[in-house]
Design a protein around this motif. Structure first.
Motif, mmCIF file in Angstrom:
data_model
loop_
_atom_site.group_PDB
_atom_site.id
_atom_site.type_symbol
_atom_site.label_atom_id
_atom_site.label_comp_id
_atom_site.label_asym_id
_atom_site.label_seq_id
_atom_site.Cartn_x
_atom_site.Cartn_y
_atom_site.Cartn_z
ATOM 1 N N GLY A 101 71.522 72.943 47.426
ATOM 2 C CA GLY A 101 71.262 71.843 46.517
ATOM 3 C C GLY A 101 70.743 70.615 47.228
ATOM 4 N N ALA A 102 70.696 69.506 46.508
ATOM 5 C CA ALA A 102 70.151 68.282 47.102
ATOM 6 C C ALA A 102 70.492 67.060 46.268
ATOM 7 C CB ALA A 102 68.628 68.393 47.245
ATOM 8 N N ASP A 103 70.387 65.905 46.912
ATOM 9 C CA ASP A 103 70.276 64.607 46.271
ATOM 10 C C ASP A 103 68.853 64.130 46.546
ATOM 11 O OD1 ASP A 103 70.157 61.689 46.015
ATOM 12 O OD2 ASP A 103 72.331 61.752 45.795
ATOM 13 N N ASP A 104 68.086 63.918 45.481
ATOM 14 C CA ASP A 104 66.697 63.469 45.635
ATOM 15 C C ASP A 104 66.459 62.251 44.764
ATOM 16 O OD1 ASP A 104 64.169 63.477 46.665
ATOM 17 O OD2 ASP A 104 63.401 65.105 45.423
ATOM 18 N N THR A 105 67.406 61.314 44.856
ATOM 19 C CA THR A 105 67.359 60.123 44.020
ATOM 20 C C THR A 105 66.099 59.303 44.264
ATOM 21 O OG1 THR A 105 69.773 60.023 43.981
ATOM 22 C CG2 THR A 105 68.587 58.000 43.423
ATOM 23 N N THR A 106 65.674 59.188 45.509
ATOM 24 C CA THR A 106 64.544 58.325 45.855
ATOM 25 C C THR A 106 63.234 58.824 45.260
ATOM 26 O OG1 THR A 106 65.646 57.754 47.933
ATOM 27 C CG2 THR A 106 63.296 57.250 47.762
ATOM 28 N N VAL A 162 71.106 68.986 50.647
ATOM 29 C CA VAL A 162 70.240 68.143 51.472
ATOM 30 C C VAL A 162 70.235 66.720 50.920
ATOM 31 C CG1 VAL A 162 67.876 67.795 52.307
ATOM 32 C CG2 VAL A 162 68.755 70.118 51.969
ATOM 33 N N TRP A 163 70.296 65.745 51.818
ATOM 34 C CA TRP A 163 70.152 64.337 51.444
ATOM 35 C C TRP A 163 68.685 63.973 51.668
ATOM 36 C CZ3 TRP A 163 72.848 60.630 49.058
ATOM 37 C CH2 TRP A 163 72.507 59.291 49.262
ATOM 38 N N ASN A 164 67.880 64.078 50.617
ATOM 39 C CA ASN A 164 66.440 63.846 50.730
ATOM 40 C C ASN A 164 66.126 62.404 50.346
ATOM 41 O OD1 ASN A 164 63.825 64.956 51.323
ATOM 42 N ND2 ASN A 164 63.353 64.882 49.138
#
Length: 372
Positions: free
Chosen positions: A60-65, A337-339
């Motif tokens: 998974g990921a965080d793709d807030t930006t 992933v911290w994207n």
């Protein structure tokens, strides 16, 4: 509540065996490793409807930006949907958000929403000095995080519990992550002092919120679909992360946020108290790296080796080391992933062509193909 004192001895005893297994990670060929990973039967099974099989890992990921599906979003660049999408919530923010609701409705493949309630811009505190907007107000419910424990915000948490349960899918609830770091307002130093009540105050508030979810039928113990994840920071500002652990009865999974380090050093290192993975093994809990990322050109030393993000400087890639190490660490059921660009620097997956290629291989290995 489980005692951590006895388990510390267990973790130290296991450290050598865990480290030895991870030391072999670089020898694991791409696409292999799953057959050698023997998952604890206590971990395999259904967690609020989310199935953990005997082998494999959610990616998974965080793709807030950037946004998951934008032109430069992580799903577009990697050519696959994330099995877990992390969304962040500020203090008393409406939850689930429209984005999380949309995530829950996706199919072919579906998505597991993760809701993270850490690093808010404002929060009730007992001591001034936190970098955010600390609320020092004393009410009839007390001060600081005690106001949560004593029920002042039960209406909010009940609404959140009902909303997440109403999504009709398993949801990962990452409540107040990294409490052992002073950058967060629920760190003991802002809530009564390190070793002088701050950790106990955090635990009491966590247990109260989980109890609200249970009363709403949303926690796993109450037959719901909300998976409560306790996430420690790799390194504690002061003291040890175990002092914040709320108890096995209210924690479903254990996690860490892994930056600038290997899994072996950052999560399986009992000697330095960087041992959240070992703790998950000792307590029979699934383990998740709920944030993970590396900065281009930054060199670290782990286990006598120098590594950097894509191996361009040291010929040892942190991306590939993590990819392979998880495959030999069967308690780990998810990697996110911290994207983003944040306090740790630029962690985007495309900081180099090699980085993007390695993350692509990581995400497309069959071992990381789990979906709900």
């Amino acid at each position: 509540m489980a005692s951590w004192k006895g388990n510390r001895r267990q973790l130290l005893a296991r450290a050598g065996a865990v480290g030895a297994a991870v030391a072999l990670a670089d020898a694991v060929p791409t696409g292999a490793g799953a057959a050698t990973a023997v998952r604890d039967p206590a971990v395999a099974g259904s967690w609020g409807g989310l199935v953990i099989p005997p082998s494999g890992c959610y990616f998974g990921a965080d793709d807030t930006t950037r946004g998951f599906t934008k032109a430069n979003g992580i799903e577009t660049q990697l050519g696959r949907r994330m099995a877990i999408r992390n969304r962040r919530y500020g203090w008393l923010a409406a939850c689930p958000s429209a984005a999380a609701t949309a995530d829950a409705r996706l199919a072919s493949p579906p998505v597991v929403p993760m809701c993270s309630f850490g690093q808010p811009a404002a929060f009730p505190v007992k001591t001034s000095g936190w970098s955010g907007k600390g609320d020092l107000t004393v009410t009839a419910f007390g001060q600081g995080i005690d106001r949560i424990t004593n029920g002042e915000f039960d209406g909010y948490w009940t609404q959140v519990a009902n909303g997440l349960q109403g999504l009709g899918v398993p949801v990962i609830v990452r409540l107040w992550q990294e409490p052992n770091g002073k950058h967060n307002p629920y760190w003991a130093g802002w809530q009564g002092g390190v070793g002088t009540g701050g950790e106990a105050a955090y635990i009491a508030a966590w247990r109260h919120v989980e109890g609200v979810f249970a009363a709403a039928g949303a926690s796993i113990g109450a037959g719901g679909s909300c998976i409560f994840v306790f996430c420690a920071q790799r390194r504690s500002t002061t003291g040890v992360w175990e002092a914040y652990y709320p108890g096995d009865d209210v924690v479903d999974w254990i996690a860490t946020d892994l930056y600038r380090d290997t899994l072996a050093d950052g999560a399986q290192n009992a000697a330095n108290d960087w041992n959240t993975y070992n703790a998950a093994v000792a307590h029979g809990k699934p383990y998740i790296v709920s944030e993970g990322g590396f900065v281009q050109g930054q060199v670290i030393t782990s286990g006598g080796r120098k590594l950097d993000k894509d191996g361009s400087k040291t010929k040892n890639s942190l991306i590939l080391d993590t990819y392979r190490s998880i495959m030999t660490s069967p308690q780990c059921v998810a990697y996110c992933v911290w994207n983003n660009i944040g306090p740790n620097g630029n962690n985007f997956i495309d900081t180099s062509a090699a980085s993007l290629r390695q993350y692509h291989d990581f995400a497309h290995d069959p071992y990381y193909a789990l979906t709900r």
